[in-house]
Design a protein around this motif. Structure first.
Motif, short mmCIF file in Angstrom:
data_model
loop_
_atom_site.label_atom_id
_atom_site.label_comp_id
_atom_site.label_asym_id
_atom_site.label_seq_id
_atom_site.Cartn_x
_atom_site.Cartn_y
_atom_site.Cartn_z
N ARG A 45 49.51 55.17 50.87
CA ARG A 45 49.52 56.40 50.08
C ARG A 45 48.61 56.31 48.86
NH1 ARG A 45 54.63 56.53 47.90
NH2 ARG A 45 53.83 58.19 46.60
N ALA A 46 48.09 55.14 48.60
CA ALA A 46 47.30 54.92 47.38
C ALA A 46 45.89 55.48 47.52
CB ALA A 46 47.24 53.43 47.08
N THR A 47 45.33 55.86 46.38
CA THR A 47 43.96 56.35 46.31
C THR A 47 43.06 55.20 45.90
OG1 THR A 47 44.74 58.53 45.63
CG2 THR A 47 42.44 58.00 45.16
N THR A 48 42.01 54.98 46.67
CA THR A 48 41.04 53.93 46.34
C THR A 48 40.21 54.39 45.15
OG1 THR A 48 40.96 53.22 48.64
CG2 THR A 48 39.14 52.53 47.22
N VAL A 49 40.03 53.49 44.20
CA VAL A 49 39.25 53.78 43.00
C VAL A 49 37.82 53.35 43.23
CG1 VAL A 49 39.00 53.27 40.54
CG2 VAL A 49 41.28 53.46 41.55
N ASP A 50 36.90 54.24 42.95
CA ASP A 50 35.48 53.94 43.11
C ASP A 50 34.96 53.30 41.83
OD1 ASP A 50 32.89 53.83 44.07
OD2 ASP A 50 32.46 55.92 43.62
N TRP A 51 35.29 52.04 41.65
CA TRP A 51 34.89 51.31 40.44
C TRP A 51 34.64 49.86 40.83
CZ3 TRP A 51 37.41 47.34 37.56
CH2 TRP A 51 36.80 47.05 36.33
N VAL A 52 33.61 49.30 40.29
CA VAL A 52 33.27 47.90 40.54
C VAL A 52 33.18 47.19 39.20
CG1 VAL A 52 31.54 46.32 41.49
CG2 VAL A 52 31.97 48.52 42.62
N PRO A 53 34.00 46.14 39.00
CA PRO A 53 33.89 45.40 37.74
C PRO A 53 32.53 44.71 37.64
CG PRO A 53 35.41 44.30 39.25
CD PRO A 53 35.00 45.60 39.89
N GLY A 54 32.08 44.52 36.43
CA GLY A 54 30.79 43.87 36.22
C GLY A 54 30.65 42.53 36.92
N SER A 55 31.76 41.78 36.99
CA SER A 55 31.71 40.46 37.63
C SER A 55 31.47 40.54 39.13
CB SER A 55 33.01 39.70 37.36
OG SER A 55 34.12 40.45 37.86
N ASP A 56 31.70 41.73 39.73
CA ASP A 56 31.49 41.90 41.17
C ASP A 56 30.22 42.69 41.50
OD1 ASP A 56 33.79 40.53 41.73
OD2 ASP A 56 34.92 42.26 42.43
N ALA A 57 29.49 43.11 40.49
CA ALA A 57 28.35 44.02 40.70
C ALA A 57 27.31 43.47 41.66
CB ALA A 57 27.70 44.36 39.36
N GLY A 58 27.06 42.18 41.63
CA GLY A 58 26.04 41.61 42.50
C GLY A 58 26.55 41.17 43.87
N LYS A 59 27.81 41.35 44.13
CA LYS A 59 28.40 40.91 45.40
C LYS A 59 28.29 41.99 46.48
CE LYS A 59 31.93 38.05 43.18
NZ LYS A 59 33.39 37.90 43.00
N ALA A 60 28.27 41.53 47.72
CA ALA A 60 28.31 42.47 48.84
C ALA A 60 29.64 43.22 48.78
CB ALA A 60 28.19 41.72 50.16
N ALA A 61 29.66 44.45 49.26
CA ALA A 61 30.86 45.30 49.18
C ALA A 61 32.09 44.62 49.77
CB ALA A 61 30.60 46.63 49.87
N VAL A 62 31.95 43.88 50.84
CA VAL A 62 33.13 43.25 51.47
C VAL A 62 33.69 42.10 50.64
CG1 VAL A 62 32.49 43.94 53.81
CG2 VAL A 62 31.70 41.73 52.91
N ARG A 63 32.92 41.59 49.68
CA ARG A 63 33.37 40.48 48.84
C ARG A 63 33.87 40.93 47.46
NH1 ARG A 63 32.90 35.60 50.08
NH2 ARG A 63 32.31 34.85 48.03
#
Length: 102
Positions: A45-63
Protein backbone atom coordinates in the motif's frame (compact mmCIF):
# COMPACT_ATOMS: atom_id res chain seq x y z
CA UNK A 1 2.48 26.02 9.71
CA UNK A 2 5.17 25.10 12.20
CA UNK A 3 8.10 22.84 11.31
CA UNK A 4 9.97 21.42 14.28
CA UNK A 5 12.38 18.75 15.40
CA UNK A 6 11.17 15.83 17.52
CA UNK A 7 11.23 17.72 20.85
CA UNK A 8 7.65 19.05 20.57
CA UNK A 9 6.16 15.60 19.98
CA UNK A 10 4.73 15.22 23.44
CA UNK A 11 1.15 15.11 24.66
CA UNK A 12 1.18 18.57 26.24
CA UNK A 13 2.84 20.29 23.30
CA UNK A 14 0.63 18.62 20.68
CA UNK A 15 -2.47 19.43 22.75
CA UNK A 16 -1.47 23.11 22.85
CA UNK A 17 -0.84 23.19 19.09
CA UNK A 18 -4.19 21.57 18.35
CA UNK A 19 -6.03 23.94 20.71
CA UNK A 20 -4.39 26.90 18.98
CA UNK A 21 -5.27 25.55 15.53
CA UNK A 22 -1.62 25.40 14.50
CA UNK A 23 -0.74 23.00 11.72
CA UNK A 24 2.60 21.33 12.32
CA UNK A 25 5.03 18.77 11.03
CA UNK A 26 7.68 17.11 13.19
CA UNK A 27 9.44 13.75 13.21
CA UNK A 28 8.27 11.35 15.84
CA UNK A 29 11.07 10.25 18.16
CA UNK A 30 12.10 6.76 17.06
CA UNK A 31 11.48 5.39 20.56
CA UNK A 32 7.82 6.41 20.30
CA UNK A 33 7.16 4.24 17.24
CA UNK A 34 6.89 0.65 18.41
CA UNK A 35 8.54 -2.16 16.48
CA UNK A 36 5.10 -3.74 15.96
CA UNK A 37 4.04 -0.71 13.93
CA UNK A 38 6.86 -1.18 11.46
CA UNK A 39 6.44 -4.96 11.43
CA UNK A 40 2.76 -4.58 10.49
CA UNK A 41 3.35 -2.16 7.60
CA UNK A 42 1.68 -3.26 4.38
CA UNK A 43 4.33 -2.12 1.93
CA UNK A 44 2.09 -3.06 -1.01
CA UNK A 45 0.00 0.00 0.00
CA UNK A 46 3.03 2.27 0.27
CA UNK A 47 3.91 4.99 -2.21
CA UNK A 48 7.43 4.87 -3.62
CA UNK A 49 9.29 8.13 -3.14
CA UNK A 50 11.16 9.45 -6.15
CA UNK A 51 14.24 10.58 -4.24
CA UNK A 52 17.85 9.48 -4.35
CA UNK A 53 20.21 10.35 -1.49
CA UNK A 54 23.47 11.96 -2.52
CA UNK A 55 25.41 8.89 -1.37
CA UNK A 56 23.52 6.78 -3.96
CA UNK A 57 23.60 9.27 -6.85
CA UNK A 58 26.36 7.50 -8.75
CA UNK A 59 24.97 3.99 -8.26
CA UNK A 60 22.94 1.97 -10.73
CA UNK A 61 19.21 2.12 -9.95
CA UNK A 62 19.11 -1.50 -8.73
CA UNK A 63 21.85 -0.75 -6.15
CA UNK A 64 20.25 2.39 -4.71
CA UNK A 65 18.31 2.47 -1.48
CA UNK A 66 14.59 2.99 -1.89
CA UNK A 67 12.03 4.74 0.25
CA UNK A 68 8.29 4.22 0.56
CA UNK A 69 5.73 6.13 2.60
CA UNK A 70 2.44 5.25 4.26
CA UNK A 71 -0.03 7.46 6.03
CA UNK A 72 -1.96 6.49 9.15
CA UNK A 73 -2.97 8.03 12.44
CA UNK A 74 -1.37 8.02 15.85
CA UNK A 75 -3.13 8.49 19.17
CA UNK A 76 -1.40 10.26 22.05
CA UNK A 77 -2.62 9.70 25.59
CA UNK A 78 -2.17 12.16 28.43
CA UNK A 79 -0.81 11.35 31.88
CA UNK A 80 -4.23 11.72 33.52
CA UNK A 81 -7.26 9.53 32.79
CA UNK A 82 -9.26 12.71 32.22
CA UNK A 83 -6.91 13.85 29.42
CA UNK A 84 -8.60 13.42 26.05
CA UNK A 85 -6.86 11.22 23.51
CA UNK A 86 -5.28 13.20 20.68
CA UNK A 87 -5.24 11.70 17.21
CA UNK A 88 -2.78 13.09 14.68
CA UNK A 89 -1.84 12.22 11.14
CA UNK A 90 1.37 10.20 10.87
CA UNK A 91 3.57 9.53 7.87
CA UNK A 92 5.76 6.44 8.12
CA UNK A 93 8.85 6.12 5.91
CA UNK A 94 10.23 2.70 5.03
CA UNK A 95 13.88 2.70 4.02
CA UNK A 96 15.51 -0.39 2.54
CA UNK A 97 18.77 0.69 4.22
CA UNK A 98 17.17 0.86 7.68
CA UNK A 99 15.29 -2.39 7.12
CA UNK A 100 18.52 -4.16 6.12
CA UNK A 101 20.31 -2.76 9.17
CA UNK A 102 17.66 -4.06 11.53
Amino acid sequence: MMVADSKPVSYSYVAALLRAGVQFIAPSPAAQVKDEVYAALDLTRATTVDWVPGSDAGKAAVRRESYRVLEDTHTLKGARKSDPELTVRRILVHSTANAAGQ
